[in-house]
Design a protein around this motif. Sequence first.
Motif, PDB file in Angstrom:
ATOM      1  N   ALA A  32      -9.394 -40.156 -47.486  1.00  0.00           N
ATOM      2  CA  ALA A  32      -9.446 -38.901 -47.881  1.00  0.00           C
ATOM      3  C   ALA A  32      -8.311 -38.399 -48.569  1.00  0.00           C
ATOM      4  CB  ALA A  32      -9.747 -38.089 -46.469  1.00  0.00           C
ATOM      5  N   ASN A  44      -5.932 -34.965 -50.027  1.00  0.00           N
ATOM      6  CA  ASN A  44      -5.642 -33.461 -50.138  1.00  0.00           C
ATOM      7  C   ASN A  44      -6.000 -32.919 -51.504  1.00  0.00           C
ATOM      8  OD1 ASN A  44      -4.639 -33.268 -47.314  1.00  0.00           O
ATOM      9  ND2 ASN A  44      -2.666 -34.380 -48.074  1.00  0.00           N
ATOM     10  N   GLU A  97     -15.508 -27.082 -53.954  1.00  0.00           N
ATOM     11  CA  GLU A  97     -15.418 -27.109 -52.584  1.00  0.00           C
ATOM     12  C   GLU A  97     -16.506 -27.448 -51.437  1.00  0.00           C
ATOM     13  OE1 GLU A  97     -13.566 -24.249 -48.604  1.00  0.00           O
ATOM     14  OE2 GLU A  97     -14.879 -23.420 -50.171  1.00  0.00           O
ATOM     15  N   ARG A 153     -15.702 -31.121 -49.773  1.00  0.00           N
ATOM     16  CA  ARG A 153     -15.188 -30.945 -48.438  1.00  0.00           C
ATOM     17  C   ARG A 153     -15.629 -31.946 -47.190  1.00  0.00           C
ATOM     18  NH1 ARG A 153     -17.757 -25.302 -46.204  1.00  0.00           N
ATOM     19  NH2 ARG A 153     -19.212 -25.475 -48.011  1.00  0.00           N
ATOM     20  N   ARG A 178     -15.619 -35.325 -47.581  1.00  0.00           N
ATOM     21  CA  ARG A 178     -14.834 -36.341 -47.377  1.00  0.00           C
ATOM     22  C   ARG A 178     -13.383 -36.219 -47.716  1.00  0.00           C
ATOM     23  NH1 ARG A 178     -18.053 -40.594 -51.557  1.00  0.00           N
ATOM     24  NH2 ARG A 178     -19.998 -40.503 -50.136  1.00  0.00           N
ATOM     25  N   HIS A 179     -12.849 -34.957 -48.038  1.00  0.00           N
ATOM     26  CA  HIS A 179     -11.509 -34.558 -48.314  1.00  0.00           C
ATOM     27  C   HIS A 179     -11.041 -33.245 -47.832  1.00  0.00           C
ATOM     28  CE1 HIS A 179     -11.647 -37.791 -51.422  1.00  0.00           C
ATOM     29  NE2 HIS A 179     -12.834 -37.199 -52.013  1.00  0.00           N
ATOM     30  N   GLU A 180      -9.731 -33.409 -47.623  1.00  0.00           N
ATOM     31  CA  GLU A 180      -9.130 -32.027 -46.867  1.00  0.00           C
ATOM     32  C   GLU A 180      -9.114 -31.075 -48.091  1.00  0.00           C
ATOM     33  OE1 GLU A 180      -4.918 -30.329 -45.482  1.00  0.00           O
ATOM     34  OE2 GLU A 180      -5.808 -32.321 -44.486  1.00  0.00           O
ATOM     35  N   ILE A 181      -9.607 -30.178 -48.182  1.00  0.00           N
ATOM     36  CA  ILE A 181      -9.768 -28.899 -49.150  1.00  0.00           C
ATOM     37  C   ILE A 181      -8.847 -27.813 -48.765  1.00  0.00           C
ATOM     38  CG2 ILE A 181     -11.231 -27.543 -50.752  1.00  0.00           C
ATOM     39  CD1 ILE A 181     -11.787 -30.502 -51.049  1.00  0.00           C
ATOM     40  N   ARG A 182      -7.910 -27.251 -49.813  1.00  0.00           N
ATOM     41  CA  ARG A 182      -7.108 -26.019 -49.789  1.00  0.00           C
ATOM     42  C   ARG A 182      -7.829 -25.471 -51.145  1.00  0.00           C
ATOM     43  NH1 ARG A 182      -4.129 -24.966 -45.453  1.00  0.00           N
ATOM     44  NH2 ARG A 182      -2.495 -24.026 -47.032  1.00  0.00           N
ATOM     45  N   HIS A 186      -7.278 -19.391 -48.585  1.00  0.00           N
ATOM     46  CA  HIS A 186      -8.218 -18.907 -47.418  1.00  0.00           C
ATOM     47  C   HIS A 186      -7.684 -17.640 -46.759  1.00  0.00           C
ATOM     48  CE1 HIS A 186     -11.106 -21.713 -48.110  1.00  0.00           C
ATOM     49  NE2 HIS A 186     -10.272 -22.904 -48.078  1.00  0.00           N
ATOM     50  N   GLU A 190       1.758 -25.026 -52.211  1.00  0.00           N
ATOM     51  CA  GLU A 190       0.346 -25.746 -52.345  1.00  0.00           C
ATOM     52  C   GLU A 190       0.232 -27.112 -53.153  1.00  0.00           C
ATOM     53  OE1 GLU A 190      -2.077 -25.074 -49.941  1.00  0.00           O
ATOM     54  OE2 GLU A 190      -0.484 -23.656 -49.268  1.00  0.00           O
ATOM     55  N   ARG A 246       1.794 -29.980 -51.454  1.00  0.00           N
ATOM     56  CA  ARG A 246       1.100 -30.772 -50.672  1.00  0.00           C
ATOM     57  C   ARG A 246      -0.050 -31.497 -51.269  1.00  0.00           C
ATOM     58  NH1 ARG A 246      -0.944 -26.696 -46.103  1.00  0.00           N
ATOM     59  NH2 ARG A 246      -1.780 -28.939 -45.227  1.00  0.00           N
TER      60      ARG A 246
END
Length: 73
Positions: A19, A21, A35, A39, A41-45, A54, A63, A66
Amino acid sequence: MGRGCVMEMAQETGAQPAAMNLLIVGYGEMGHAMENLLRARHEIRVWSRRIGVHGQSTSLQQEVARADVILFC
């Protein structure tokens, strides 16, 4: 070895790629669709000028630092 190489090796062996970021910049129709697609399979920002991430006020520079991958929508 770059992330792309890792993903190609995972596909060849049948393993699931790790996964990542992901940062989505822009939360219009395309950002929202990306998104929803990623979402599981991965960490979504999601970062938007109007809402930060958010609803939290964070800088884009924080951001980006990261993120493994940045999608501009």
